[in-house]
Design an enzyme around this catalytic site. Structure first.
Site, short mmCIF file in Angstrom:
data_model
loop_
_atom_site.label_atom_id
_atom_site.label_comp_id
_atom_site.label_asym_id
_atom_site.label_seq_id
_atom_site.Cartn_x
_atom_site.Cartn_y
_atom_site.Cartn_z
N HIS A 1 -1.22 11.78 -7.99
CA HIS A 1 -1.95 12.73 -7.05
C HIS A 1 -1.37 13.98 -6.97
O HIS A 1 0.01 13.99 -6.54
CB HIS A 1 -2.11 12.06 -5.68
CG HIS A 1 -2.56 12.71 -4.68
ND1 HIS A 1 -3.93 12.32 -4.15
CD2 HIS A 1 -2.23 13.88 -4.16
CE1 HIS A 1 -4.15 13.41 -3.21
NE2 HIS A 1 -3.39 14.22 -3.33
N ASN B 1 -4.22 2.16 -3.21
CA ASN B 1 -4.16 2.40 -1.86
C ASN B 1 -4.60 1.78 -0.73
O ASN B 1 -5.26 2.30 0.07
CB ASN B 1 -3.97 4.09 -1.77
CG ASN B 1 -5.45 4.52 -1.76
OD1 ASN B 1 -6.36 3.78 -2.59
ND2 ASN B 1 -5.93 5.59 -1.18
N HIS C 1 -11.30 6.89 -11.99
CA HIS C 1 -10.63 7.10 -10.55
C HIS C 1 -11.65 6.69 -9.58
O HIS C 1 -12.44 7.33 -9.19
CB HIS C 1 -10.00 8.56 -10.49
CG HIS C 1 -9.17 8.89 -8.97
ND1 HIS C 1 -8.13 9.24 -9.17
CD2 HIS C 1 -9.41 8.29 -7.88
CE1 HIS C 1 -7.72 9.54 -7.96
NE2 HIS C 1 -8.47 8.98 -7.18
N HIS D 1 -8.22 14.27 -10.17
CA HIS D 1 -8.91 15.17 -9.45
C HIS D 1 -8.44 16.66 -9.39
O HIS D 1 -7.96 16.87 -8.15
CB HIS D 1 -9.17 14.73 -7.81
CG HIS D 1 -7.93 14.06 -7.18
ND1 HIS D 1 -6.75 14.54 -7.27
CD2 HIS D 1 -7.79 12.66 -6.85
CE1 HIS D 1 -5.88 13.63 -6.58
NE2 HIS D 1 -6.47 12.60 -6.24
N LEU E 1 -9.20 15.01 -0.56
CA LEU E 1 -7.97 15.45 -0.84
C LEU E 1 -7.81 15.42 -2.42
O LEU E 1 -7.89 14.28 -2.64
CB LEU E 1 -6.80 15.09 -0.07
CG LEU E 1 -6.58 15.53 1.56
CD1 LEU E 1 -5.60 14.64 2.22
CD2 LEU E 1 -6.34 16.85 1.64
N ALA F 1 -9.96 11.66 4.67
CA ALA F 1 -10.27 12.43 3.45
C ALA F 1 -11.00 11.48 2.56
O ALA F 1 -10.52 10.40 2.22
CB ALA F 1 -8.85 12.94 2.75
N ASP G 1 -13.22 9.61 -7.95
CA ASP G 1 -12.46 9.57 -6.86
C ASP G 1 -13.43 9.12 -5.57
O ASP G 1 -13.26 9.61 -4.28
CB ASP G 1 -11.89 10.91 -6.42
CG ASP G 1 -10.58 10.76 -5.19
OD1 ASP G 1 -10.35 9.65 -5.19
OD2 ASP G 1 -10.15 11.78 -4.82
N HIS H 1 -12.13 4.13 -5.54
CA HIS H 1 -11.41 3.54 -4.54
C HIS H 1 -12.52 2.57 -4.41
O HIS H 1 -13.59 3.09 -3.67
CB HIS H 1 -11.23 4.47 -3.37
CG HIS H 1 -10.08 5.64 -3.60
ND1 HIS H 1 -8.81 5.22 -3.52
CD2 HIS H 1 -10.27 6.76 -4.19
CE1 HIS H 1 -8.08 6.16 -3.65
NE2 HIS H 1 -8.66 7.11 -4.28
N LEU H 2 -12.24 1.33 -4.15
CA LEU H 2 -13.07 0.04 -3.72
C LEU H 2 -12.74 -0.46 -2.43
O LEU H 2 -13.39 -1.27 -1.95
CB LEU H 2 -13.28 -0.83 -4.81
CG LEU H 2 -13.92 -0.44 -6.07
CD1 LEU H 2 -13.74 -1.42 -7.26
CD2 LEU H 2 -15.35 0.08 -5.71
N ARG H 3 -11.46 0.01 -1.97
CA ARG H 3 -11.03 -0.79 -0.73
C ARG H 3 -11.15 -2.31 -0.92
O ARG H 3 -10.79 -2.95 -1.89
CB ARG H 3 -11.74 -0.61 0.35
CG ARG H 3 -12.12 0.93 0.51
CD ARG H 3 -10.81 1.98 0.63
NE ARG H 3 -11.06 3.35 0.96
CZ ARG H 3 -10.65 4.30 0.44
NH1 ARG H 3 -9.43 4.27 -0.16
NH2 ARG H 3 -10.97 5.60 1.21
N LYS I 1 -0.26 4.45 -10.41
CA LYS I 1 -0.60 5.58 -9.52
C LYS I 1 0.43 5.88 -8.62
O LYS I 1 1.27 5.44 -7.82
CB LYS I 1 -1.65 5.06 -8.58
CG LYS I 1 -2.28 6.10 -7.75
CD LYS I 1 -2.90 7.46 -8.53
CE LYS I 1 -3.35 8.50 -7.65
NZ LYS I 1 -4.58 8.38 -6.98
O1 DOR Z 1 -10.10 12.37 -0.50
C1 DOR Z 1 -9.09 11.56 -0.97
N1 DOR Z 1 -9.42 10.23 -0.38
N2 DOR Z 1 -8.26 11.86 -1.84
C2 DOR Z 1 -7.28 10.61 -1.91
O2 DOR Z 1 -6.35 11.23 -2.83
C3 DOR Z 1 -7.39 9.56 -1.65
C4 DOR Z 1 -8.70 9.17 -1.09
C5 DOR Z 1 -8.78 7.97 -0.21
O3 DOR Z 1 -8.25 6.83 -0.50
O4 DOR Z 1 -9.68 7.88 0.76
ZN ZN Z 2 -8.31 9.02 -5.19
#
Ligand code: DOR
Ligand code: ZN
Length: 342
Positions: free
Chosen positions: A131, A40, A13, A169, A212, A256, A240, A15-17, A94
């Site tokens: 999620h 996302n 899990h 998570h 989150l 978050a 995460d 996130h790389l943006r 997802k």
């Molecule tokens: O804390 C979080 N950040 N929880 C998530 O579910 C998404 C993530 C984010 O993409 O920043």
């Molecule tokens: Zn996440």
């Protein structure tokens, strides 16, 4: 035991943006063999073609083996999903309840609307990552995960018994019990193992602990530590790690997400060491995730050892983009060999 060699872990899990942030954070996950990359973005990754293009950008930015997800919406086309999964482009889907977290505005509002997609995924063996929080404003933010289990997850399992689900998570006693009882997959982050809401809120509000689902009470943290280090084969590593620019974290309305990637593997090892469970670390970090997703574990190995505390990392910069790595606020004594810092 103060030295440990295990199969190379994966991050299930991450996130790389995109853009500058992607090029800044992609190399930070170099300890990991593969990573399941979350969709996302703005706008989100919703088709197989978009996932393939994003995959190429990630590889170009320096992370060699991304596994891709697509973002489930009420308009997801099952045929596109099935084709992208069969072609090896998409590993999982997802599900974000609309409004649950960062960039979840395109997520699911009417759960009835996604029934046909879930049926197709069940039939074709396409895994679902969830999620797990309700977004009902009447539900306290600390209770949203427990409410999701009752209102959404249990009915979803009953309706789709063969759907392969990962509850992402997890943060509560309730989720830990549910995962134990049902055997569904679950990931646990570094920050939920190392911290509780006191670390975030007592003596001042620390935005870099805000993620989150939100950090809970100590008893929830303890339940997660017990589950993670129990040897349960359905529970695995998913950081995460979620970068936001420092000015967006250190703001009146803080975004978050915790950027844990640079310290994640060492911090997980520390937790297993503290719990006297280093013998279970390889399962959690390197074996259970691949088994859940039907993939072989990595062939190469990584060695960690216990030594002096690692120094807190400075802010990282690329052009205008500045990010602050997560600091648990207490020493991490494990080092990943071959990772500069050891
Ligand atoms: O804390 C979080 N950040 N929880 C998530 O579910 C998404 C993530 C984010 O993409 O920043
Ligand atoms: Zn996440």
């Amino acid at each position: 035991m103060d030295r440990l060699t295990i199969r190379r872990p994966d991050d299930w899990h991450l996130h790389l943006r995109d853009g500058a942030m992607l090029s800044l954070v992609a190399p930070l996950s170099a300890d990991m063999g593969r990573a399941l990359v979350m969709p996302n973005l703005v706008p989100p990754v919703v088709t197989g073609a978009q996932a393939a293009a994003y995959r190429d950008r990630i590889v170009a930015a320096g992370f060699a083996r991304p596994l891709m997800t697509v973002y489930l919406t009420e308009g997801t086309d099952p045929a596109d999903l099935i084709a992208a999964h069969a072609a090896g482009i998409v590993t999982a889907v997802k599900l974000y309840p609309a409004g649950a977290t960062t960039n979840s505005g395109s997520g699911v509002q009417r759960f009835d609307a996604i029934r046909p997609v879930l049926e197709a995924m069940e039939e074709h063996g396409i895994p679902l990552c969830v999620h797990g929080e309700v977004t009902d404003p009447d539900i306290d933010v600390f209770d949203r995960e427990a409410a999701f289990i009752d209102r959404r997850l249990m009915p979803m399992r009953d309706a789709h018994p063969d759907l392969k689900i990962t509850m992402e998570h997890i943060t509560t006693v309730d989720a830990a019990a549910f995962v134990r009882e049902t055997g569904i997959g679950a990931t646990i982050t570094v920050q939920h193992l190392m911290a509780n809401r006191n670390d975030m809120l007592a003596g001042g509000m620390r935005p870099h602990f805000y993620c989150l689902p939100i950090l809970k009470r100590r008893r929830h943290q303890e339940a997660l530590r017990t589950l993670a280090t129990s040897g349960a084969t359905n529970v695995f590593l998913g950081t995460d790690s979620a970068p936001h620019p420092t000015h967006v974290k250190e703001a009146a309305c803080c975004a978050a997400g915790c950027l844990t990637a640079p310290i994640a593997l060492a911090a997980y090892a520390q937790v297993f060491d503290e719990e006297g469970a280093l013998d279970c670390f390889e399962g959690f970090a390197s074996l259970n995730g691949p088994a859940h997703y039907g993939l072989p574990p990595n062939e190469d190995r990584v060695t960690l050892h216990r030594g002096d505390p690692i120094a807190a990392l400075p802010a990282l910069e690329r052009g205008e983009t500045v990010v602050t790595p997560f600091d648990p606020g207490r020493p991490i004594r494990w080092h990943v060999e071959g990772n500069g810092g050891c």
